[in-house]
Design a protein around this motif. Sequence first.
Motif, PDB file in Angstrom:
ATOM      1  N   GLY A  59       6.668  10.653  19.466  1.00 44.82           N
ATOM      2  CA  GLY A  59       6.549  11.352  18.197  1.00 44.82           C
ATOM      3  C   GLY A  59       7.785  11.249  17.325  1.00 44.82           C
ATOM      4  O   GLY A  59       8.907  11.414  17.808  1.00 44.82           O
ATOM      5  N   LYS A  61       7.883  13.032  14.146  1.00 50.72           N
ATOM      6  CA  LYS A  61       7.986  14.410  13.652  1.00 50.72           C
ATOM      7  C   LYS A  61       7.465  15.411  14.672  1.00 50.72           C
ATOM      8  O   LYS A  61       7.957  16.519  14.776  1.00 50.72           O
ATOM      9  CB  LYS A  61       7.190  14.568  12.347  1.00 50.72           C
ATOM     10  CG  LYS A  61       7.735  13.791  11.172  1.00 50.72           C
ATOM     11  CD  LYS A  61       8.956  14.466  10.595  1.00 50.72           C
ATOM     12  CE  LYS A  61       9.411  13.762   9.327  1.00 50.72           C
ATOM     13  NZ  LYS A  61      10.569  14.434   8.723  1.00 50.72           N
ATOM     14  N   LEU A  62       6.436  15.010  15.394  1.00 48.51           N
ATOM     15  CA  LEU A  62       5.770  15.900  16.346  1.00 48.51           C
ATOM     16  C   LEU A  62       6.298  15.606  17.747  1.00 48.51           C
ATOM     17  O   LEU A  62       6.033  14.552  18.306  1.00 48.51           O
ATOM     18  CB  LEU A  62       4.258  15.653  16.281  1.00 48.51           C
ATOM     19  CG  LEU A  62       3.328  16.677  16.892  1.00 48.51           C
ATOM     20  CD1 LEU A  62       3.388  18.000  16.125  1.00 48.51           C
ATOM     21  CD2 LEU A  62       1.892  16.148  16.901  1.00 48.51           C
ATOM     22  N   VAL A  65       2.835  19.300  21.357  1.00 46.57           N
ATOM     23  CA  VAL A  65       1.625  19.781  20.704  1.00 46.57           C
ATOM     24  C   VAL A  65       0.751  20.481  21.737  1.00 46.57           C
ATOM     25  O   VAL A  65       0.736  20.105  22.911  1.00 46.57           O
ATOM     26  CB  VAL A  65       0.860  18.605  20.044  1.00 46.57           C
ATOM     27  CG1 VAL A  65       0.397  17.591  21.074  1.00 46.57           C
ATOM     28  CG2 VAL A  65      -0.302  19.096  19.203  1.00 46.57           C
ATOM     29  N   ARG A 105      -2.157  23.623  13.484  1.00 47.52           N
ATOM     30  CA  ARG A 105      -2.245  22.595  12.442  1.00 47.52           C
ATOM     31  C   ARG A 105      -1.284  22.883  11.297  1.00 47.52           C
ATOM     32  O   ARG A 105      -0.985  22.009  10.502  1.00 47.52           O
ATOM     33  CB  ARG A 105      -3.675  22.517  11.917  1.00 47.52           C
ATOM     34  CG  ARG A 105      -4.661  22.052  12.962  1.00 47.52           C
ATOM     35  CD  ARG A 105      -6.060  22.060  12.420  1.00 47.52           C
ATOM     36  NE  ARG A 105      -6.558  23.399  12.247  1.00 47.52           N
ATOM     37  CZ  ARG A 105      -7.694  23.843  12.779  1.00 47.52           C
ATOM     38  NH1 ARG A 105      -8.423  23.047  13.522  1.00 47.52           N
ATOM     39  NH2 ARG A 105      -8.102  25.067  12.564  1.00 47.52           N
ATOM     40  N   TRP A 108       1.760  20.718  11.119  1.00 50.87           N
ATOM     41  CA  TRP A 108       1.474  19.372  10.634  1.00 50.87           C
ATOM     42  C   TRP A 108       1.524  19.314   9.108  1.00 50.87           C
ATOM     43  O   TRP A 108       2.118  18.405   8.540  1.00 50.87           O
ATOM     44  CB  TRP A 108       0.084  18.920  11.096  1.00 50.87           C
ATOM     45  CG  TRP A 108      -0.091  18.774  12.569  1.00 50.87           C
ATOM     46  CD1 TRP A 108       0.533  19.486  13.556  1.00 50.87           C
ATOM     47  CD2 TRP A 108      -0.954  17.859  13.232  1.00 50.87           C
ATOM     48  NE1 TRP A 108       0.094  19.075  14.785  1.00 50.87           N
ATOM     49  CE2 TRP A 108      -0.817  18.086  14.615  1.00 50.87           C
ATOM     50  CE3 TRP A 108      -1.851  16.898  12.780  1.00 50.87           C
ATOM     51  CZ2 TRP A 108      -1.537  17.350  15.562  1.00 50.87           C
ATOM     52  CZ3 TRP A 108      -2.574  16.171  13.719  1.00 50.87           C
ATOM     53  CH2 TRP A 108      -2.411  16.396  15.091  1.00 50.87           C
ATOM     54  N   ASN A 111       5.132  19.434   7.785  1.00 51.90           N
ATOM     55  CA  ASN A 111       6.126  18.512   8.354  1.00 51.90           C
ATOM     56  C   ASN A 111       5.623  17.074   8.369  1.00 51.90           C
ATOM     57  O   ASN A 111       5.624  16.419   9.411  1.00 51.90           O
ATOM     58  CB  ASN A 111       6.497  18.953   9.776  1.00 51.90           C
ATOM     59  CG  ASN A 111       7.305  20.211   9.800  1.00 51.90           C
ATOM     60  OD1 ASN A 111       8.520  20.191   9.648  1.00 51.90           O
ATOM     61  ND2 ASN A 111       6.630  21.349   9.966  1.00 51.90           N
ATOM     62  N   GLN A 115       2.533  11.555   9.270  1.00 61.58           N
ATOM     63  CA  GLN A 115       3.292  11.170  10.463  1.00 61.58           C
ATOM     64  C   GLN A 115       2.846  11.970  11.679  1.00 61.58           C
ATOM     65  O   GLN A 115       2.737  11.434  12.784  1.00 61.58           O
ATOM     66  CB  GLN A 115       4.793  11.365  10.231  1.00 61.58           C
ATOM     67  CG  GLN A 115       5.662  10.834  11.377  1.00 61.58           C
ATOM     68  CD  GLN A 115       5.534   9.329  11.554  1.00 61.58           C
ATOM     69  OE1 GLN A 115       5.808   8.560  10.627  1.00 61.58           O
ATOM     70  NE2 GLN A 115       5.121   8.893  12.733  1.00 61.58           N
ATOM     71  N   CYS A 116       2.564  13.254  11.499  1.00 59.52           N
ATOM     72  CA  CYS A 116       2.110  14.081  12.622  1.00 59.52           C
ATOM     73  C   CYS A 116       0.780  13.586  13.170  1.00 59.52           C
ATOM     74  O   CYS A 116       0.567  13.581  14.393  1.00 59.52           O
ATOM     75  CB  CYS A 116       2.012  15.547  12.203  1.00 59.52           C
ATOM     76  SG  CYS A 116       3.599  16.386  12.036  1.00 59.52           S
ATOM     77  N   ASP A 119       1.657  10.558  15.151  1.00 63.18           N
ATOM     78  CA  ASP A 119       2.371  10.957  16.364  1.00 63.18           C
ATOM     79  C   ASP A 119       1.405  11.456  17.433  1.00 63.18           C
ATOM     80  O   ASP A 119       1.480  11.073  18.603  1.00 63.18           O
ATOM     81  CB  ASP A 119       3.388  12.052  16.050  1.00 63.18           C
ATOM     82  CG  ASP A 119       4.575  11.565  15.243  1.00 63.18           C
ATOM     83  OD1 ASP A 119       4.727  10.339  15.069  1.00 63.18           O
ATOM     84  OD2 ASP A 119       5.362  12.418  14.778  1.00 63.18           O
ATOM     85  N   CYS A 120       0.492  12.330  17.040  1.00 63.28           N
ATOM     86  CA  CYS A 120      -0.429  12.928  18.005  1.00 63.28           C
ATOM     87  C   CYS A 120      -1.376  11.898  18.605  1.00 63.28           C
ATOM     88  O   CYS A 120      -1.813  12.036  19.745  1.00 63.28           O
ATOM     89  CB  CYS A 120      -1.216  14.071  17.359  1.00 63.28           C
ATOM     90  SG  CYS A 120      -1.983  15.178  18.571  1.00 63.28           S
ATOM     91  N   HIS A 186      -1.177   7.268   7.785  1.00 64.45           N
ATOM     92  CA  HIS A 186      -1.119   7.500   9.234  1.00 64.45           C
ATOM     93  C   HIS A 186      -1.710   6.326  10.017  1.00 64.45           C
ATOM     94  O   HIS A 186      -1.352   6.122  11.178  1.00 64.45           O
ATOM     95  CB  HIS A 186      -1.803   8.823   9.623  1.00 64.45           C
ATOM     96  CG  HIS A 186      -3.256   8.907   9.336  1.00 64.45           C
ATOM     97  ND1 HIS A 186      -3.765   9.512   8.204  1.00 64.45           N
ATOM     98  CD2 HIS A 186      -4.337   8.492  10.045  1.00 64.45           C
ATOM     99  CE1 HIS A 186      -5.080   9.470   8.235  1.00 64.45           C
ATOM    100  NE2 HIS A 186      -5.458   8.853   9.334  1.00 64.45           N
TER     101      HIS A 186
END
Length: 201
Positions: A59, A61-62, A65, A105, A108, A111, A115-116, A119-120, A186
């Motif tokens: 990740g 940013k994340l 989670v 959420r 997300w 931030n 990107q989140c 990342d996820c 994304h």
Amino acid sequence: IKHCLNAGAKEVLVFDHTCDEWRACYQNSGIEKAVNEAGGKMVHGHEERYYREVAVPKGVKLKSVKIHEAILDCDAWINVPILKHHGGAKLTISMKNYMGIVWDRRFWHSNDLQQCIADCSTVAKPVLNIVDAYRIMKSNGPKGKSAADVVTLKALVMSTDIVAADTAALRYFNQAETMEMAAVSHIQKAESLGVGTTNLD
């Protein structure tokens, strides 16, 4: 659900962490009735106790989670998003559908949402993505304002590669409404994290 049971699945669980009141969403959509009739089981997604925190090593940013236990404990997750316009993420497709399996959420949205989402998608990967592009919402998503926001294209996009699925669905969406790949960033962010490919060849 029927195909999964016929293939030998012990049970098939279906859920969504809905934005609106979950029970009404399950019932009003007709999904709960269809699941029960097909031999599946609707599970709850509305309480934090159903979610467990996992690290997101790749990740940007994340970094961690909370993901629903049904995803973390299953042998196979089949991701079934509806293709539609979304004000924040620009499109809801397979990766954006992760917002229905996570608890928080809000982080997300504040931030770098794009990107989140990317990342996820590096964790808890589905074995198959089936994008419902039969009736799509081409504008004013995620809820729409009128019937003019909806168009019938009568398609499904399926892939084991979540990035490829979203790339193909984005191209298909452009038959109804113009949407540039750069706007749905994304997709390329996930490709750069090694999640999948945008090269449909």
